[in-house]
Design a protein around this motif. Structure first.
Motif, PDB file in Angstrom:
ATOM      1  N   PHE A  42       0.834  -1.202   0.000  1.00  0.00           N
ATOM      2  CA  PHE A  42       0.000   0.000   0.000  1.00  0.00           C
ATOM      3  C   PHE A  42       0.871   1.256   0.000  1.00  0.00           C
ATOM      4  O   PHE A  42       0.561   2.239  -0.670  1.00  0.00           O
ATOM      5  CB  PHE A  42      -0.946  -0.029   1.204  1.00  0.00           C
ATOM      6  N   ASN A  70      -2.124   8.276  12.629  1.00  0.00           N
ATOM      7  CA  ASN A  70      -3.155   7.375  12.109  1.00  0.00           C
ATOM      8  C   ASN A  70      -3.663   6.518  13.262  1.00  0.00           C
ATOM      9  O   ASN A  70      -2.926   5.685  13.789  1.00  0.00           O
ATOM     10  CB  ASN A  70      -2.570   6.486  11.003  1.00  0.00           C
ATOM     11  N   TYR A 104      -5.269   3.984  13.354  1.00  0.00           N
ATOM     12  CA  TYR A 104      -5.201   2.546  13.082  1.00  0.00           C
ATOM     13  C   TYR A 104      -3.763   2.033  13.127  1.00  0.00           C
ATOM     14  O   TYR A 104      -3.524   0.833  12.975  1.00  0.00           O
ATOM     15  CB  TYR A 104      -5.838   2.236  11.725  1.00  0.00           C
ATOM     16  N   LYS A 106      -1.249   2.367  11.045  1.00  0.00           N
ATOM     17  CA  LYS A 106      -0.733   1.780   9.807  1.00  0.00           C
ATOM     18  C   LYS A 106      -0.111   2.841   8.909  1.00  0.00           C
ATOM     19  O   LYS A 106      -0.394   4.026   9.031  1.00  0.00           O
ATOM     20  CB  LYS A 106      -1.867   1.076   9.043  1.00  0.00           C
ATOM     21  N   TYR A 139      -4.339   9.165   5.589  1.00  0.00           N
ATOM     22  CA  TYR A 139      -3.938   7.765   5.546  1.00  0.00           C
ATOM     23  C   TYR A 139      -4.911   7.017   4.645  1.00  0.00           C
ATOM     24  O   TYR A 139      -5.928   7.576   4.229  1.00  0.00           O
ATOM     25  CB  TYR A 139      -3.864   7.143   6.950  1.00  0.00           C
ATOM     26  N   GLU A 140      -4.569   5.770   4.343  1.00  0.00           N
ATOM     27  CA  GLU A 140      -5.224   4.929   3.337  1.00  0.00           C
ATOM     28  C   GLU A 140      -4.711   5.317   1.944  1.00  0.00           C
ATOM     29  O   GLU A 140      -4.876   6.447   1.491  1.00  0.00           O
ATOM     30  CB  GLU A 140      -6.752   5.005   3.387  1.00  0.00           C
ATOM     31  N   SER A 141      -4.103   4.344   1.278  1.00  0.00           N
ATOM     32  CA  SER A 141      -3.362   4.630   0.045  1.00  0.00           C
ATOM     33  C   SER A 141      -4.217   5.238  -1.062  1.00  0.00           C
ATOM     34  O   SER A 141      -3.769   6.165  -1.749  1.00  0.00           O
ATOM     35  CB  SER A 141      -2.678   3.355  -0.466  1.00  0.00           C
ATOM     36  N   ASN A 142      -5.437   4.755  -1.259  1.00  0.00           N
ATOM     37  CA  ASN A 142      -6.258   5.301  -2.347  1.00  0.00           C
ATOM     38  C   ASN A 142      -6.666   6.750  -2.081  1.00  0.00           C
ATOM     39  O   ASN A 142      -6.750   7.564  -3.010  1.00  0.00           O
ATOM     40  CB  ASN A 142      -7.499   4.433  -2.578  1.00  0.00           C
ATOM     41  N   GLU A 155      -9.710  -3.808  -3.706  1.00  0.00           N
ATOM     42  CA  GLU A 155      -9.496  -3.935  -2.261  1.00  0.00           C
ATOM     43  C   GLU A 155     -10.240  -5.150  -1.707  1.00  0.00           C
ATOM     44  O   GLU A 155      -9.702  -5.906  -0.900  1.00  0.00           O
ATOM     45  CB  GLU A 155      -9.963  -2.670  -1.530  1.00  0.00           C
TER      46      GLU A 155
END
Length: 200
Positions: A12, A45, A47, A49, A61-64, A98
């Motif tokens: 990711f 983040n 979470y 991550k 955060y979150e790649s997309n 995903e």
């Protein structure tokens, strides 16, 4: 300047590195050992991550989500379609990637051969085989245009050997497609030393 907190073997994170190098803008990458993460990762983040993108007071955060922001912030070269209908279709494809492909990766990271791992390999293999007919006619996922879809799936295709996933002969168009992506200068630049040795 944008700062990307990136896992050195995280697929990711590699997505985001790939986008940054495609854009060729000023950025900094901070390598994070995902097995020994610093405390500030969980502060940025909830979470805990990576990847995480920081620009001034913005933290994403979150790649997309990160990649769409970068694409809108630096629109050349454009990686999401300008047409709203096509853009919606790309987002739906990304969501399906995903759910059907990348949701299995955490099981493969355990590096064992239990039932869950075998099932995860089969799920990814079957999902990729379904994409092969599209790529028998197209240079990229959206035809001749390189896009966010290609960036999204590339880290998984690079790791097939590492994850123990073998594709049958009828998936040859997918393998040729992968080689086209891997030959891009931005993709080569996006690889960490640890990722370079994942593929034979």
């Amino acid at each position: 300047m944008m700062v990307l907190y990136s896992g050195t073997i995280c697929p990711f994170s590699q997505r985001c590195r790939f986008v940054l190098f495609e854009k060729w803008m000023d950025f900094e990458i901070k390598d994070i050992d995902i097995l020994n993460k610093p405390n500030d990762i969980s502060i940025m983040n909830p979470y805990g991550k990576v990847p995480i993108l920081v620009e001034r007071d913005l933290v994403l955060y979150e790649s997309n989500i990160i990649n769409e922001y970068i694409d809108e912030r630096f629109p050349h070269p454009q990686l999401m379609p300008s047409d709203p209908i096509m853009r919606a279709r790309v987002r739906l494809f990304l969501y399906n990637f995903e759910k059907t492909l990348f949701s299995n990766i955490h099981k493969l990271e355990k590096r064992n051969d239990d039932i869950d791992t075998i099932e995860a390999r089969n799920n990814i293999q079957n999902g990729l085989i379904q994409l092969a007919p599209i790529l028998s006619k197209n240079k990229f996922m959206l035809g001749d245009d390189f896009s966010m879809l290609d960036i999204s799936i590339a880290p998984l295709l690079w790791r097939l050997d590492y994850y123990g996933i073998n594709l049958p002969k009828n998936a040859a168009p997918l393998q040729k497609y992968a080689e086209r992506i891997f030959s891009r200068q931005a993709y080569i630049e996006s690889l960490t030393p640890a990722e370079k040795i994942m593929r034979r």
